[in-house]
Design a protein around this motif. Structure first.
Motif, PDB file in Angstrom:
ATOM      1  N   VAL A 167       0.809  -1.230   0.000  1.00  0.00           N
ATOM      2  CA  VAL A 167       0.000   0.000   0.000  1.00  0.00           C
ATOM      3  C   VAL A 167       0.838   1.274   0.000  1.00  0.00           C
ATOM      4  CG1 VAL A 167      -2.004  -1.045   1.123  1.00  0.00           C
ATOM      5  CG2 VAL A 167      -0.259   0.066   2.532  1.00  0.00           C
ATOM      6  N   SER A 168       2.152   1.150   0.223  1.00  0.00           N
ATOM      7  CA  SER A 168       2.976   2.363   0.325  1.00  0.00           C
ATOM      8  C   SER A 168       4.348   2.121  -0.290  1.00  0.00           C
ATOM      9  CB  SER A 168       3.150   2.740   1.799  1.00  0.00           C
ATOM     10  OG  SER A 168       4.037   1.829   2.427  1.00  0.00           O
ATOM     11  N   THR A 169       5.154   3.161  -0.301  1.00  0.00           N
ATOM     12  CA  THR A 169       6.525   3.016  -0.807  1.00  0.00           C
ATOM     13  C   THR A 169       7.485   2.762   0.347  1.00  0.00           C
ATOM     14  OG1 THR A 169       6.713   5.408  -0.596  1.00  0.00           O
ATOM     15  CG2 THR A 169       6.167   4.548  -2.784  1.00  0.00           C
ATOM     16  N   VAL A 170       6.922   2.598   1.534  1.00  0.00           N
ATOM     17  CA  VAL A 170       7.747   2.393   2.724  1.00  0.00           C
ATOM     18  C   VAL A 170       8.371   0.994   2.706  1.00  0.00           C
ATOM     19  CG1 VAL A 170       7.593   2.136   5.239  1.00  0.00           C
ATOM     20  CG2 VAL A 170       6.427   4.032   4.117  1.00  0.00           C
ATOM     21  N   LYS A 171       9.661   0.935   3.073  1.00  0.00           N
ATOM     22  CA  LYS A 171      10.346  -0.354   3.166  1.00  0.00           C
ATOM     23  C   LYS A 171      10.103  -0.922   4.541  1.00  0.00           C
ATOM     24  CE  LYS A 171      14.578  -1.058   0.616  1.00  0.00           C
ATOM     25  NZ  LYS A 171      15.960  -1.460   0.851  1.00  0.00           N
ATOM     26  N   ALA A 172       9.365  -2.011   4.608  1.00  0.00           N
ATOM     27  CA  ALA A 172       9.053  -2.593   5.922  1.00  0.00           C
ATOM     28  C   ALA A 172      10.088  -3.659   6.265  1.00  0.00           C
ATOM     29  CB  ALA A 172       7.665  -3.199   5.888  1.00  0.00           C
ATOM     30  N   THR A 182      10.810   0.742  10.022  1.00  0.00           N
ATOM     31  CA  THR A 182      11.337   1.307   8.779  1.00  0.00           C
ATOM     32  C   THR A 182      12.360   2.357   9.182  1.00  0.00           C
ATOM     33  OG1 THR A 182      10.803   2.131   6.584  1.00  0.00           O
ATOM     34  CG2 THR A 182       9.538   3.097   8.398  1.00  0.00           C
ATOM     35  N   GLY A 183      13.506   2.310   8.545  1.00  0.00           N
ATOM     36  CA  GLY A 183      14.583   3.238   8.898  1.00  0.00           C
ATOM     37  C   GLY A 183      14.898   3.233  10.381  1.00  0.00           C
ATOM     38  N   GLY A 184      14.770   2.075  11.000  1.00  0.00           N
ATOM     39  CA  GLY A 184      15.093   1.945  12.423  1.00  0.00           C
ATOM     40  C   GLY A 184      13.997   2.400  13.368  1.00  0.00           C
ATOM     41  N   ARG A 185      12.898   2.900  12.831  1.00  0.00           N
ATOM     42  CA  ARG A 185      11.794   3.350  13.699  1.00  0.00           C
ATOM     43  C   ARG A 185      10.614   2.403  13.606  1.00  0.00           C
ATOM     44  NH1 ARG A 185      11.760   8.584  15.460  1.00  0.00           N
ATOM     45  NH2 ARG A 185      13.675   9.664  14.969  1.00  0.00           N
ATOM     46  N   LYS A 186       9.921   2.283  14.733  1.00  0.00           N
ATOM     47  CA  LYS A 186       8.833   1.307  14.769  1.00  0.00           C
ATOM     48  C   LYS A 186       7.557   1.854  14.140  1.00  0.00           C
ATOM     49  CE  LYS A 186       6.601  -1.909  17.824  1.00  0.00           C
ATOM     50  NZ  LYS A 186       6.840  -2.774  18.962  1.00  0.00           N
ATOM     51  N   LEU A 187       7.059   1.060  13.191  1.00  0.00           N
ATOM     52  CA  LEU A 187       5.879   1.442  12.423  1.00  0.00           C
ATOM     53  C   LEU A 187       4.658   0.637  12.880  1.00  0.00           C
ATOM     54  CD1 LEU A 187       5.146   3.047   9.810  1.00  0.00           C
ATOM     55  CD2 LEU A 187       5.845   1.035   8.510  1.00  0.00           C
ATOM     56  N   ALA A 188       4.915  -0.613  13.235  1.00  0.00           N
ATOM     57  CA  ALA A 188       3.806  -1.503  13.580  1.00  0.00           C
ATOM     58  C   ALA A 188       4.274  -2.584  14.541  1.00  0.00           C
ATOM     59  CB  ALA A 188       3.246  -2.158  12.314  1.00  0.00           C
ATOM     60  N   GLY A 189       3.329  -3.112  15.293  1.00  0.00           N
ATOM     61  CA  GLY A 189       3.663  -4.187  16.218  1.00  0.00           C
ATOM     62  C   GLY A 189       2.565  -5.224  16.255  1.00  0.00           C
ATOM     63  N   ILE A 190       2.930  -6.394  16.717  1.00  0.00           N
ATOM     64  CA  ILE A 190       1.984  -7.506  16.782  1.00  0.00           C
ATOM     65  C   ILE A 190       2.019  -8.108  18.182  1.00  0.00           C
ATOM     66  CG2 ILE A 190       1.555  -9.865  15.956  1.00  0.00           C
ATOM     67  CD1 ILE A 190       2.734  -8.882  13.260  1.00  0.00           C
ATOM     68  N   LEU A 191       0.849  -8.406  18.691  1.00  0.00           N
ATOM     69  CA  LEU A 191       0.741  -9.004  20.016  1.00  0.00           C
ATOM     70  C   LEU A 191      -0.123 -10.241  19.886  1.00  0.00           C
ATOM     71  CD1 LEU A 191       1.150  -8.592  23.124  1.00  0.00           C
ATOM     72  CD2 LEU A 191      -1.020  -7.376  23.114  1.00  0.00           C
ATOM     73  N   THR A 192       0.435 -11.396  20.224  1.00  0.00           N
ATOM     74  CA  THR A 192      -0.344 -12.637  20.133  1.00  0.00           C
ATOM     75  C   THR A 192      -0.668 -13.123  21.538  1.00  0.00           C
ATOM     76  OG1 THR A 192       0.949 -13.178  18.181  1.00  0.00           O
ATOM     77  CG2 THR A 192      -0.382 -14.930  19.078  1.00  0.00           C
TER      78      THR A 192
END
Ligand code: BTN
Length: 320
Positions: A167-172, A182-192
């Protein structure tokens, strides 16, 4: 389908102006009922133009994770077939557990515009500013043992990274086990989190938090959002649809093709492998080079002494 949603579909499909008369004929409701529904939709945030002799035209949908908007055009068979949306929730994890205990089917998605007690891994908080992100929890009922839970978490990380790149040009990139950076910064997280009885997993809830349109001031300093990275706003409904598609693909891959293809994809997104790491869990802290992923998803770390230690979870610091 409720009449309000039928009218939205009708307006979307036509793309231009539709007369009240045409809608009333096609949908078999009175013209005054059409007008009443249009009025309700405007109150829900839909921008609908009305021009005499031409009719109604849908100009814009609200910036909201509305279940029927998420399901519109979504072709998944499991993920998101049942959606429960909250304006504000404490945590969507708790709402999903409640629904799961009541027998909600696999693929049920619980989402919220804002969370007052959004939580992350290791007891951390997850900042959930209103209408700025995708905060959702997914109920899965896999035929898995609790020991295989790591596989599902890594699968979700791959699905999320792939969706972000679609959906974006962001490198995940994935930091073990399942932080998306991305670029060392947190964009998303997952909790199971799971509910298990004996050795049988009853159901599990995968929580996904993705910073979409948040500005720096909404987030902790180490975090970023799709908007901060690209300078543009994203349609959160479209982002969530892509995440659901991707989850359906990777969950199917895990169930039918096994864990190997998931591991391979995870490795392609990984920024942890071949790095020097320090991993802490209640069992202690291990430092060394993270050199591989075990066949069950554990991280293999070679200590300076040469000893190899496997970690299944924990807090990870890593160096370049
Ligand atoms: C982490 O990186 O530590 C995991 C963050 C998970 C956040 C999501 S937002 C939706 C769901 N509800 C919660 O309270 N947490 C997860």
């Amino acid at each position: 389908m409720p009449m309000k949603e039928k009218i939205i579909h009708f307006l979307k499909q036509s793309g231009g102006y539709v007369s009240g008369e045409e809608m009333s004929e096609q949908l078999k409701v009175s013209r005054s009922a059409v007008w009443k529904y249009i009025d309700q939709m405007r109150q829900d945030g839909y921008d609908i133009a009305a021009v005499p002799h031409l009719g109604y035209k849908l100009e814009a949908v609200p910036d909201k994770l509305l279940p029927h908007e998420i399901q519109f055009g979504l072709k998944t068979k499991i993920m998101g077939r049942h959606i429960v949306a909250f304006e504000t929730a404490g945590s969507t994890m708790d709402e999903a557990f409640r629904l799961g205990m009541d027998g909600a089917p696999e693929g049920t998605v619980v989402c919220a515009e804002a969370q007052t007690k959004g939580r992350g891994r290791l007891g951390r908080a997850w900042a959930s500013p209103k209408a700025k992100g995708v905060y959702c929890s997914l109920i899965l009922r896999p035929q898995f043992s609790p020991a295989q839970m790591a596989q599902l978490t890594l699968m979700a990380a791959v699905a999320l990274a792939e969706a972000i790149e679609k959906v974006s040009t962001v490198k995940a990139r994935i930091k073990w086990p399942n932080d998306v950076l991305t670029g060392g910064r947190k964009l998303a997280g997952i909790l199971t989190e799971l509910r298990a009885e004996m050795d049988q997993v009853k159901f599990l809830v995968i929580g996904i938090g993705l910073n979409v349109n948040a500005a720096a001031g909404h987030l902790v300093p180490e975090a970023t959002s799709l908007k901060m990275e690209t300078g543009t706003s994203f349609d959160r409904v479209a982002v969530l649809q892509e995440i659901l598609r991707s989850l359906e693909f990777w969950y199917g891959t895990l169930n039918h093709g096994g864990f190997k293809p998931v591991i391979e994809a995870w490795k392609r997104y990984s920024i942890t492998l071949s790095k020097r790491v320090r991993v802490s869990d209640p069992g202690g802290t291990v430092e060394g080079v993270a050199f591989d992923l075990d066949s069950d998803g554990g991280l293999l770390i070679r200590q300076d002494s040469g000893a190899v230690i496997k970690k299944m979870a924990g807090d990870v610091s890593q160096w370049r």
